[in-house]
Design an enzyme around this catalytic site. Structure first.
Site, short mmCIF file in Angstrom:
data_model
loop_
_atom_site.label_atom_id
_atom_site.label_comp_id
_atom_site.label_asym_id
_atom_site.label_seq_id
_atom_site.Cartn_x
_atom_site.Cartn_y
_atom_site.Cartn_z
N ASP A 29 61.45 -46.11 70.66
CA ASP A 29 61.77 -45.35 71.87
C ASP A 29 61.46 -43.86 71.73
OD1 ASP A 29 62.65 -47.64 73.03
OD2 ASP A 29 64.79 -47.14 72.99
N ARG A 31 60.73 -41.98 68.32
CA ARG A 31 60.24 -41.40 67.06
C ARG A 31 59.12 -40.38 67.28
NH1 ARG A 31 60.31 -42.63 61.65
NH2 ARG A 31 61.29 -44.68 61.98
N GLU A 92 73.81 -49.38 61.48
CA GLU A 92 73.94 -47.95 61.20
C GLU A 92 75.13 -47.37 61.95
OE1 GLU A 92 69.37 -46.37 60.37
OE2 GLU A 92 70.46 -45.72 62.14
#
Length: 505
Positions: A29, A31, A92
């Site tokens: 999306d 980077r 994460e």
């Protein structure tokens, strides 16, 4: 009543984070655009980031990545359109929220062209991704934990970039907040030789009643100059500041408030430190600042240190009433005993001089870089420790001054100290004296030169005959810890204070 939590481990060294910021994002999306711009802007500001450069990711999050999250001061979570479609990102997120709970890590959600309500309620792409996991994984517990994590992070205060938003200005706002958070969370250097500090810090910590979040608690610390009041408050600040929504350490208030706009400057520093980048105001006047502090901080749980306060006007401008601050706030005030009593603090702590064992250890570390003196220097060391009278400042200054010198130089220096007090020590001790009224200075000097160890009643009659108003003057000197009164009603005074008084005369 809530239980008082155990005293945290104490260290005078500054804890090291491996990274200032950990960036969590869905690579497909953002980077190549948003993340690369944000990363560059953070680096230009001198902010150390961790960014996962691996384009190919396995099913399980790597141990290296988990360690990077744990060792980061701040996590920025970029919640883009397809963030939830990556199990890696969701894992994460779970780890980041765990670190927020366990390590007080700061978590900043960035809603990148996604409405926060979509993340919180798991609508559109977020809802579809989670529904697919439920079908594929056959693990409702795992999926439910991801849902709870998304709901939690969407409820945190963060940033929202709309689809037509200005990305440059948006990134600038993030950088400003992150930079202010890092500065606010940078710990104070406490002491080069923190011998005897931990027990004092623990005592103050117990007085703060950290487990009780329904009240605003005020604690006062007093003691003679150079005894370590500021050192203690810096150590306490390092230990507990992360537990509050905002924190501020106002140092040298007595000195700063002497300048024309000193108190206004202190008010603005207080607001800036606690509110961070969101505060861009200009107070201009003390009375306006009082109302701004009340209005801005009355719902915020804050830690406020007011160091070296010696006048009611300073407290009135900075922390007159408890209702200025939100429930669970803690205020620590140092310096004048009478001021603390009149301000009705919840508890006070008098910092006493170091005992012989700690004094010997502190001086030896400074003078010999070991915890015991060299055999040939033992007698001279004992004389210097008696001269320093358990005052940490004096022990450290004299130890460093004498390090590496011969016995003959030590003997000569000790004789000189008795005639002319060391400049660094006298500068600190004299601060309290300089703040006295003229009549109080005269009383102090009379006691230093003539009346140490003399009965109080006898001295009071003499001072009264000289028109020095001793009843109020003596009390003021005791409040500032310049003189003492023992059980036999005789005046006492630290030897270094007496030397300072004689030197002034």
């Amino acid at each position: 009543m809530a239980l008082q939590p155990a005293f945290p481990s104490f260290s005078c060294s500054t804890p090291e984070w491996a990274y200032d910021v950990f960036l969590s994002f869905r690579g497909e999306d953002v980077r190549q655009n948003f993340i690369s711009h944000l990363y560059d802007a953070l680096c230009q500001k001198g902010i150390n980031n961790y960014i996962d450069e691996h384009l190919e990711r396995g099913k399980e999050i790597s141990s290296v990545l988990l360690k990077a999250i744990e060792e980061s001061r701040i996590s920025i979570i970029v919640l883009s359109e397809n963030y939830a479609s990556s199990t890696w990102c969701l894992e994460e997120l779970m780890k980041i929220l765990e670190c927020r709970e366990m390590n007080q890590q700061i978590v900043l959600p960035v809603f990148y062209k996604v409405d926060p309500s979509i993340v919180r309620k798991q609508k559109k792409n977020y809802g579809e991704a989670l529904a697919n996991y439920k079908d594929k994984l056959n693990d409702d517990t795992k999926v439910d934990s991801w849902k709870a994590a998304l709901k939690e992070v969407a409820s945190l205060s963060g940033f929202h970039l709309k689809k037509d938003g200005n990305e440059y200005e948006f990134i600038h706002g993030i950088i400003q907040l992150v930079d202010s958070k890092i500065i606010n969370q940078t710990y104070f250097e406490v002491a080069n030789h923190p011998i005897g500090v931990a027990s004092r810090v623990q005592h103050v910590y117990s007085l703060l009643s950290i487990g009780e979040n329904d009240i605003v608690h005020m604690v006062g610390i007093f003691g003679v100059g150079g005894i370590g009041k500021t050192t203690i408050t810096k150590a306490v600040y390092n230990i507990i500041s992360s537990k509050f929504e905002g924190s501020c350490f106002l140092k040298n208030i007595r000195q700063t408030s002497k300048s024309e706009y000193g108190l206004v400057q202190l008010q603005e520093t207080l607001l800036s430190d606690i509110l961070g980048a969101s505060w861009v105001g200009n107070i201009g006047q003390i009375d306006r600042g009082i109302n701004v502090i009340k209005n801005k901080l009355c719902y915020k749980r804050v830690l406020l240190i007011l160091d070296d306060v010696d006048d009611w006007g300073q407290l009135k401008a900075l922390a007159r009433n408890r209702d200025w601050f939100g429930s669970g706030s803690r205020i620590i005030i140092t310096r004048d005993q009478n001021l603390l009593s009149n301000h009705e603090v919840d508890a006070t702590y008098e910092v006493e001089k170091s005992n012989h064992y700690k004094a010997l250890k502190l001086f030896s570390v400074c003078a010999f870089k070991r915890e015991k003196p060299l055999d040939d220097y033992m007698k001279l060391t004992q004389r210097i420790i008696r001269y320093a009278g358990g005052l940490p400042l004096a022990l450290e200054v004299l130890g460093l001054d004498l390090r590496g010198r011969s016995i003959y130089e030590w003997e000569s220096a000790l004789e000189e100290y008795k005639r002319i007090p060391h400049e660094k020590i006298q500068k600190i001790l004299r601060m309290s004296y300089d703040g006295l009224r003229e009549s109080e200075k005269n009383i102090f000097l009379d006691i230093a030169c003539f009346f140490k160890g003399v009965k109080v009643d006898y001295v009071m009659k003499i001072l009264d005959g000289c028109g020095l108003c001793p009843n109020i003057g003596i009390k003021r000197l005791m409040d500032k810890c310049l003189i003492t009164m023992d059980n036999s009603y005789k005046f006492g005074m630290h030897d270094l204070l007496q030397d300072m008084g004689r030197e002034i005369v």
